[in-house]
Design a protein around this motif. Structure first.
Motif, PDB file in Angstrom:
ATOM      1  N   ASP A 122       0.821  -1.210   0.000  1.00 28.49           N
ATOM      2  CA  ASP A 122       0.000   0.000   0.000  1.00 28.49           C
ATOM      3  C   ASP A 122       0.857   1.262   0.000  1.00 28.49           C
ATOM      4  O   ASP A 122       0.462   2.280  -0.566  1.00 28.49           O
ATOM      5  CB  ASP A 122      -0.939   0.015   1.207  1.00 28.49           C
ATOM      6  CG  ASP A 122      -2.018  -1.057   1.099  1.00 28.49           C
ATOM      7  OD1 ASP A 122      -2.275  -1.544  -0.024  1.00 28.49           O
ATOM      8  OD2 ASP A 122      -2.594  -1.410   2.143  1.00 28.49           O
ATOM      9  N   SER A 123       2.018   1.209   0.629  1.00 30.06           N
ATOM     10  CA  SER A 123       2.936   2.349   0.659  1.00 30.06           C
ATOM     11  C   SER A 123       4.362   1.818   0.750  1.00 30.06           C
ATOM     12  O   SER A 123       4.578   0.669   1.151  1.00 30.06           O
ATOM     13  CB  SER A 123       2.623   3.260   1.852  1.00 30.06           C
ATOM     14  OG  SER A 123       2.757   2.552   3.054  1.00 30.06           O
ATOM     15  N   PRO A 124       5.346   2.644   0.387  1.00 23.06           N
ATOM     16  CA  PRO A 124       6.735   2.190   0.459  1.00 23.06           C
ATOM     17  C   PRO A 124       7.132   1.828   1.899  1.00 23.06           C
ATOM     18  O   PRO A 124       6.695   2.484   2.849  1.00 23.06           O
ATOM     19  CB  PRO A 124       7.534   3.402  -0.029  1.00 23.06           C
ATOM     20  CG  PRO A 124       6.573   4.208  -0.830  1.00 23.06           C
ATOM     21  CD  PRO A 124       5.236   3.989  -0.179  1.00 23.06           C
ATOM     22  N   MET A 125       7.952   0.798   2.039  1.00 24.10           N
ATOM     23  CA  MET A 125       8.437   0.395   3.363  1.00 24.10           C
ATOM     24  C   MET A 125       9.320   1.494   3.922  1.00 24.10           C
ATOM     25  O   MET A 125      10.043   2.154   3.180  1.00 24.10           O
ATOM     26  CB  MET A 125       9.279  -0.884   3.265  1.00 24.10           C
ATOM     27  CG  MET A 125       8.544  -2.095   2.824  1.00 24.10           C
ATOM     28  SD  MET A 125       9.614  -3.555   2.810  1.00 24.10           S
ATOM     29  CE  MET A 125      10.863  -3.102   1.615  1.00 24.10           C
ATOM     30  N   GLU A 126       9.270   1.674   5.236  1.00 24.33           N
ATOM     31  CA  GLU A 126      10.197   2.580   5.889  1.00 24.33           C
ATOM     32  C   GLU A 126      10.495   2.094   7.295  1.00 24.33           C
ATOM     33  O   GLU A 126       9.708   1.382   7.909  1.00 24.33           O
ATOM     34  CB  GLU A 126       9.723   4.029   5.887  1.00 24.33           C
ATOM     35  CG  GLU A 126       8.311   4.314   6.223  1.00 24.33           C
ATOM     36  CD  GLU A 126       8.008   5.804   6.047  1.00 24.33           C
ATOM     37  OE1 GLU A 126       8.656   6.637   6.681  1.00 24.33           O
ATOM     38  OE2 GLU A 126       7.111   6.113   5.256  1.00 24.33           O
ATOM     39  N   LEU A 127      11.684   2.478   7.755  1.00 22.46           N
ATOM     40  CA  LEU A 127      12.153   2.062   9.075  1.00 22.46           C
ATOM     41  C   LEU A 127      12.942   3.200   9.699  1.00 22.46           C
ATOM     42  O   LEU A 127      13.800   3.795   9.036  1.00 22.46           O
ATOM     43  CB  LEU A 127      13.052   0.823   8.962  1.00 22.46           C
ATOM     44  CG  LEU A 127      13.801   0.391  10.223  1.00 22.46           C
ATOM     45  CD1 LEU A 127      12.833  -0.168  11.257  1.00 22.46           C
ATOM     46  CD2 LEU A 127      14.861  -0.627   9.880  1.00 22.46           C
ATOM     47  N   ARG A 128      12.641   3.515  10.939  1.00 19.47           N
ATOM     48  CA  ARG A 128      13.451   4.457  11.727  1.00 19.47           C
ATOM     49  C   ARG A 128      14.101   3.631  12.822  1.00 19.47           C
ATOM     50  O   ARG A 128      13.411   2.950  13.572  1.00 19.47           O
ATOM     51  CB  ARG A 128      12.555   5.551  12.307  1.00 19.47           C
ATOM     52  CG  ARG A 128      13.275   6.626  13.064  1.00 19.47           C
ATOM     53  CD  ARG A 128      13.838   7.656  12.103  1.00 19.47           C
ATOM     54  NE  ARG A 128      14.560   8.697  12.806  1.00 19.47           N
ATOM     55  CZ  ARG A 128      14.370   9.984  12.606  1.00 19.47           C
ATOM     56  NH1 ARG A 128      13.471  10.389  11.734  1.00 19.47           N
ATOM     57  NH2 ARG A 128      15.085  10.855  13.263  1.00 19.47           N
TER      58      ARG A 128
END
Length: 132
Positions: A122-128
């Motif tokens: 559904d949306s680009p993966m992201e990680l903080r």
């Protein structure tokens, strides 16, 4: 025998992720970036993978991504773009004052390297990730 082993590996690798097929496209919103190893402050090394919901790395998946390093105050001190071919990053230099890393996929899909099939999200993966 090697051909059989390759076919078996390919089959098992593609079964390792739960996919839903809609309109001829595969979707999996359970995939995410996962930090395998990090030593950004001392050596400039960051090793990530694309993992399933159980934090198991799925080695045959790739996606292009961007990486930002932030200091303690939240200021960007490093930014780079990676193709996703390799998930082990060695920055040109160590970043001793880095406090956290943000990784964001450049598109809302990953690619199976063995079959070249796109698996959409559904949306680009992201990680903080806060560095140790």
């Amino acid at each position: 025998m090697r051909t059989f082993a390759l076919v078996l590996f390919t089959t098992l690798s593609s079964m390792a992720i739960a996919q839903t097929e809609i309109d001829g496209k595969y979707y999996d919103n359970n995939l995410r970036f996962y930090v395998v190893e990090e030593n950004v402050k001392r050596t400039g090394l960051l090793d990530i993978c694309i993992a399933d919901e159980n934090n198991r790395c799925v080695e045959n998946l790739m996606t292009g991504y961007e990486v930002w390093a932030y200091d303690q105050s939240g200021k960007v001190i490093w930014k780079s773009i990676w193709s996703g071919q390799k998930m082990r990053m060695t920055f040109k230099q160590k970043i001793p004052n880095a406090h956290s890393i943000e990784i964001k996929a450049r598109a809302p899909f990953v690619v199976n390297k063995l079959t070249t099939t796109r698996i959409y999200q559904d949306s680009p993966m992201e990680l903080r990730y806060t560095l140790k």
